[in-house]
Design a protein around this motif. Structure first.
Motif, short mmCIF file in Angstrom:
data_model
loop_
_atom_site.label_atom_id
_atom_site.label_comp_id
_atom_site.label_asym_id
_atom_site.label_seq_id
_atom_site.Cartn_x
_atom_site.Cartn_y
_atom_site.Cartn_z
N ASN A 349 0.84 -1.19 0.00
CA ASN A 349 0.00 0.00 0.00
C ASN A 349 0.87 1.25 0.00
OD1 ASN A 349 0.56 0.69 2.90
ND2 ASN A 349 -0.54 -1.24 3.21
N LEU A 350 0.23 2.38 -0.19
CA LEU A 350 0.95 3.65 -0.28
C LEU A 350 1.51 4.07 1.08
CD1 LEU A 350 1.58 5.70 -2.52
CD2 LEU A 350 -0.45 6.98 -1.83
N LYS A 351 0.85 3.68 2.15
CA LYS A 351 1.33 4.03 3.48
C LYS A 351 2.68 3.40 3.77
CE LYS A 351 0.36 6.20 7.33
NZ LYS A 351 0.14 7.66 7.35
N MET A 352 2.93 2.22 3.24
CA MET A 352 4.22 1.56 3.44
C MET A 352 5.34 2.34 2.75
SD MET A 352 2.98 -2.40 2.91
CE MET A 352 4.63 -3.09 3.08
N VAL A 353 5.07 2.89 1.57
CA VAL A 353 6.06 3.71 0.89
C VAL A 353 6.36 4.96 1.71
CG1 VAL A 353 6.64 4.92 -1.24
CG2 VAL A 353 5.25 2.86 -1.33
N GLU A 354 5.32 5.57 2.26
CA GLU A 354 5.52 6.77 3.09
C GLU A 354 6.32 6.44 4.34
OE1 GLU A 354 2.81 10.48 4.81
OE2 GLU A 354 1.87 8.56 4.30
N THR A 355 6.08 5.26 4.91
CA THR A 355 6.84 4.85 6.09
C THR A 355 8.33 4.75 5.79
OG1 THR A 355 4.94 3.61 6.96
CG2 THR A 355 7.12 3.02 7.81
N VAL A 356 8.68 4.13 4.66
CA VAL A 356 10.09 4.03 4.26
C VAL A 356 10.66 5.40 3.96
CG1 VAL A 356 11.67 3.00 2.61
CG2 VAL A 356 9.68 1.71 3.38
N TRP A 357 9.87 6.24 3.35
CA TRP A 357 10.31 7.60 3.01
C TRP A 357 10.71 8.37 4.27
CZ3 TRP A 357 7.11 12.45 2.82
CH2 TRP A 357 7.80 13.50 2.18
N HIS A 358 9.87 8.30 5.31
CA HIS A 358 10.19 8.99 6.56
C HIS A 358 11.38 8.33 7.25
CE1 HIS A 358 6.98 11.92 6.72
NE2 HIS A 358 6.07 11.00 6.43
N ALA A 359 11.48 6.99 7.17
CA ALA A 359 12.58 6.29 7.85
C ALA A 359 13.93 6.60 7.22
CB ALA A 359 12.33 4.78 7.81
N THR A 360 13.94 6.98 5.94
CA THR A 360 15.20 7.27 5.25
C THR A 360 15.48 8.77 5.15
OG1 THR A 360 14.00 7.14 3.14
CG2 THR A 360 15.15 5.15 3.90
N GLY A 361 14.77 9.57 5.94
CA GLY A 361 15.05 11.00 5.99
C GLY A 361 14.14 11.87 5.15
N GLY A 362 13.06 11.34 4.62
CA GLY A 362 12.14 12.14 3.83
C GLY A 362 11.19 12.95 4.69
N HIS A 368 16.81 14.70 -0.52
CA HIS A 368 16.49 13.27 -0.43
C HIS A 368 16.73 12.65 -1.80
CE1 HIS A 368 14.02 9.61 0.21
NE2 HIS A 368 14.40 9.78 1.46
N PRO A 369 17.20 11.40 -1.84
CA PRO A 369 17.49 10.79 -3.16
C PRO A 369 16.28 10.68 -4.07
CG PRO A 369 18.53 9.55 -1.39
CD PRO A 369 17.65 10.55 -0.74
N THR A 370 15.08 10.64 -3.51
CA THR A 370 13.87 10.54 -4.33
C THR A 370 13.23 11.91 -4.50
OG1 THR A 370 12.35 10.18 -2.49
CG2 THR A 370 13.48 8.25 -3.38
N LYS A 371 12.25 11.99 -5.39
CA LYS A 371 11.50 13.23 -5.60
C LYS A 371 10.12 13.18 -4.96
CE LYS A 371 13.84 14.38 -9.93
NZ LYS A 371 13.67 14.70 -11.37
N LEU A 372 9.94 12.29 -3.99
CA LEU A 372 8.65 12.17 -3.32
C LEU A 372 8.37 13.41 -2.48
CD1 LEU A 372 8.87 8.45 -2.10
CD2 LEU A 372 7.69 9.32 -4.12
N SER A 373 7.10 13.69 -2.30
CA SER A 373 6.66 14.80 -1.45
C SER A 373 5.37 14.40 -0.77
CB SER A 373 6.46 16.07 -2.30
OG SER A 373 5.37 15.90 -3.20
N SER A 374 4.88 15.25 0.09
CA SER A 374 3.63 14.95 0.79
C SER A 374 2.46 14.86 -0.18
CB SER A 374 3.34 16.04 1.83
OG SER A 374 3.28 17.32 1.22
N LEU A 375 2.56 15.53 -1.33
CA LEU A 375 1.48 15.46 -2.32
C LEU A 375 1.37 14.06 -2.93
CD1 LEU A 375 2.04 18.83 -4.22
CD2 LEU A 375 0.34 18.32 -2.46
N THR A 376 2.45 13.29 -2.90
CA THR A 376 2.41 11.94 -3.44
C THR A 376 1.52 11.04 -2.59
OG1 THR A 376 4.70 12.27 -4.14
CG2 THR A 376 3.83 10.02 -4.27
N PHE A 377 1.42 11.32 -1.29
CA PHE A 377 0.68 10.46 -0.38
C PHE A 377 -0.65 11.05 0.04
CE2 PHE A 377 5.31 10.13 0.33
CZ PHE A 377 5.50 8.83 -0.11
N ASN A 378 -0.74 12.36 0.19
CA ASN A 378 -2.00 13.02 0.57
C ASN A 378 -2.66 13.54 -0.70
OD1 ASN A 378 -1.28 12.61 3.30
ND2 ASN A 378 -0.04 14.47 3.27
N ARG A 379 -3.40 12.67 -1.35
CA ARG A 379 -3.93 12.98 -2.67
C ARG A 379 -5.34 13.54 -2.58
NH1 ARG A 379 -3.67 8.10 -6.45
NH2 ARG A 379 -3.20 9.60 -8.10
#
Length: 585
Positions: A349-362, A368-379
């Motif tokens: 699920n998408l929540k698991m991706v967000e969990t990893v994102w926060h755990a790796t400094g997002g 951050h190595p990725t281009k993820l943002s809060s807009l990716t998860f809070n749609r």
């Protein structure tokens, strides 16, 4: 008698124009320098005639340039420029433009035959080969502003559809009024009944557009509206009728339709089920199918044969399909939705991706190595239509982020999961979706006879992973340990299977067997989506401000800006370079 110095200058300019025509790289393609010389000669003739335009004959190249200028600007801007440059009157521009593209009065059963005729002349003049004449159709619809309005040109009341005149609207109104009168048993209608009658009147609510795009990389700028119509509701009948009409008509103008691409709307899927008779497996070599035993090549029908037994492909749009996967992961993150994706015993699920994102400094306003943002998860409704966030989610950097978090000893747990290996299926899911996006949007190159087999294997590797997941899921549903909601929705599964097998078919039938080069970016609905975006700029970007008449005018302007540009090409082989901002690097 000494020659007139003015005529002598004109003769010098004409000699330079003749030299430029002789040095043209492509026949019929006007260079930028030649266009300047033509304009110089025109201004000299105006000077000799003391500004009397009736004595000046404008050459064809200058008239075509004026058509492009008017299509890319507006009436007021064109009039101001025409005063200084002594261009054709705006009425002449309108008249000549109608000879180039179809308008409402010249469309035949929604087909733009005048536009197709001009496209045929373009292909013949530039001597396009069979690869360049191979085209793909894209179809979609947009909402329009309905209601009754006064047509100042025809001096009559019209409905939302440009074909609904006063007489037709009046007949509709009287028929509904008599029906309501019989139902109510009253002879006089009050205001509420009149409002109810207006609600029952069938006016156009959607504008359906089909564009034609060449699959060849050098001619992908060929993207014209060849069919458009207004309808009360976008239905499977309209899709079926327009598709068959385009498929049968374009060969008469020297083109060949390879297929049509659509989004995941129900009318499109219904039309495919009613039309398709063959599967992709019927056209693939047996050794390729034997290499992927988990993939069912023959069950899904998405190809139709014409009277000459030439296949016609029905293809799902890549970005609409990918956005559906983003939504599936999002729904799996909330308890309000029934969807709960599981690969074997591992949730995704998408929540698991967000969990990893926060755990790796997002999410800490740091690099951050990725281009993820809060807009990716809070749609919300807007971000769900944003392809950028979806592509950032299904990227190789996100897959590497999850893999790094799994192997990092400094991250003992991820959220509520003690066993970090649970995240492995999610990593592979994102990895395969990233490969699919990179292949279908052309980032990994074009389809050619040389790389065709490797591209097929890359695509089938993605489908093979999903097929194994589907096979495991079906076995678990059979023994009662899973439900249908632990896998992708039926439409999402059909779309990704249709997308991958469709691209595999295009590679096999056209690239490998016929030696064609195909740009995968032409096999999507982007031309239609961009067209709708440009049309909405006419009303400040509103999604509901355009009427049927305004959409018809927008179709005309879009075709003129593209089609007339083929005759007014500069050094960069496109007239649009003269009207767009150039890149610095």
């Amino acid at each position: 008698m000494a020659p007139d110095p003015k005529q002598r200058v004109i003769q010098l300019v004409e000699d330079e124009i003749a030299k430029e025509k002789k040095n043209r790289k492509d026949a019929g393609v006007v260079t930028e320098k030649e266009m300047w010389l033509i304009l110089t000669k025109h201004m000299l003739n105006v000077f000799i005639a003391d500004g009397n335009m009736r004595q000046v004959k404008q050459v064809e190249e200058l008239v075509i340039w004026a058509i492009v200028l008017h299509a890319r600007t507006s009436n007021r801007v064109y009039k101001e420029i025409a005063k200084v440059m002594k261009l054709s009157h705006i009425s002449t521009v309108y008249k000549k433009g109608n000879d180039v593209v179809s308008v409402g009065s010249t469309r035949a059963f929604s087909l733009c035959t005048v536009t197709l005729s001009m496209l045929s002349k373009v292909a013949n003049r530039q001597k396009w080969n069979d690869n360049q004449r191979l085209v793909f159709f894209a179809i979609d619809s947009a909402n329009i502003n309905t209601g009754l309005q006064w047509d100042y040109v025809r001096q009559q009341m019209t409905g939302g559809c440009e074909g609904s005149s006063y007489q037709q609207v009046r007949q509709m109104f009287n028929a509904i009024a008599s029906r309501l009168q019989d139902d109510e048993g009253e002879k006089e209608e009050d205001i509420e009944q009149v409002g109810a009658m207006m609600e029952h009147m069938k006016l156009a609510r959607e504008h359906c557009v089909a564009k034609m795009t060449s699959v060849h990389p050098d001619t992908k700028t060929l993207s014209e509206v060849i069919a458009s119509t207004d309808c009360e509701q976008f239905s499977a009948d309209i899709v079926h009728q327009m598709t068959h009409s385009m498929q049968q008509l374009v060969p008469n103008f020297g083109y060949r339709g390879a297929g049509i691409v659509y989004d995941a709307a129900n009318p499109n899927l219904t039309a495919v089920k009613a039309s398709a008779t063959h599967s992709v497996g019927d056209f693939l070599p047996q050794e390729l199918k034997d290499a992927y035993p988990d993939i069912d090549f023959d069950r899904h029908k998405q190809i139709m044969l014409d009277v000459m037994d030439i296949p016609f492909l029905f293809l799902s749009d890549a970005m609409h399909t990918v956005k559906n996967h983003h939504t599936s992961l999002e729904k799996s993150s909330t308890s309000k939705a029934q969807r709960d994706l599981k690969f074997q015993a591992c949730p995704m699920n998408l929540k698991m991706v967000e969990t990893v994102w926060h755990a790796t400094g997002g999410g800490k306003n740091q690099m951050h190595p990725t281009k993820l943002s809060s807009l990716t998860f809070n749609r919300d409704a807007k971000s769900r239509m944003d392809c950028t966030q979806t592509c950032r989610l299904f990227s190789d950097s996100v897959a590497r982020m999850i893999k790094s978090a799994i192997n990092d000893p400094n991250i003992p747990v991820l959220g509520n999961f003690q066993n970090k290996q649970v995240f492995n299926p999610l990593m592979w899911y994102i990895h395969h979706m990233n490969n699919l996006i990179d292949i279908t949007n052309g980032r990994l190159g074009k389809y050619t006879p040389e790389n065709g087999l490797s591209k097929q294997k890359d695509l089938l590797d993605v489908l093979n992973w999903f097929s194994k997941w589907k096979k495991d899921h079906d076995s678990r549903v059979a023994n009662g340990t899973r439900t249908e909601y632990n896998f992708l929705a039926a439409i999402t599964w059909d779309c990704i299977r249709n997308l991958i097998l469709g691209h595999v078919f295009m590679i096999q039938y056209y690239s490998i067997e016929r030696g064609f080069t195909i740009d995968p970016r032409t096999l999507n609905t982007d031309p239609v989506e961009h067209h709708f975006g440009n049309c909405r700029q006419m009303v400040g970007g509103s999604t509901s401000g355009l009427t049927a008449a305004a959409f018809s005018q927008a179709d005309r302007k879009a075709n003129l800006a593209k089609l007339a540009g083929y005759n007014a090409v500069g050094n960069c082989r496109g007239a649009n370079e003269h009207f767009t901002k150039q890149k610095k690097f």
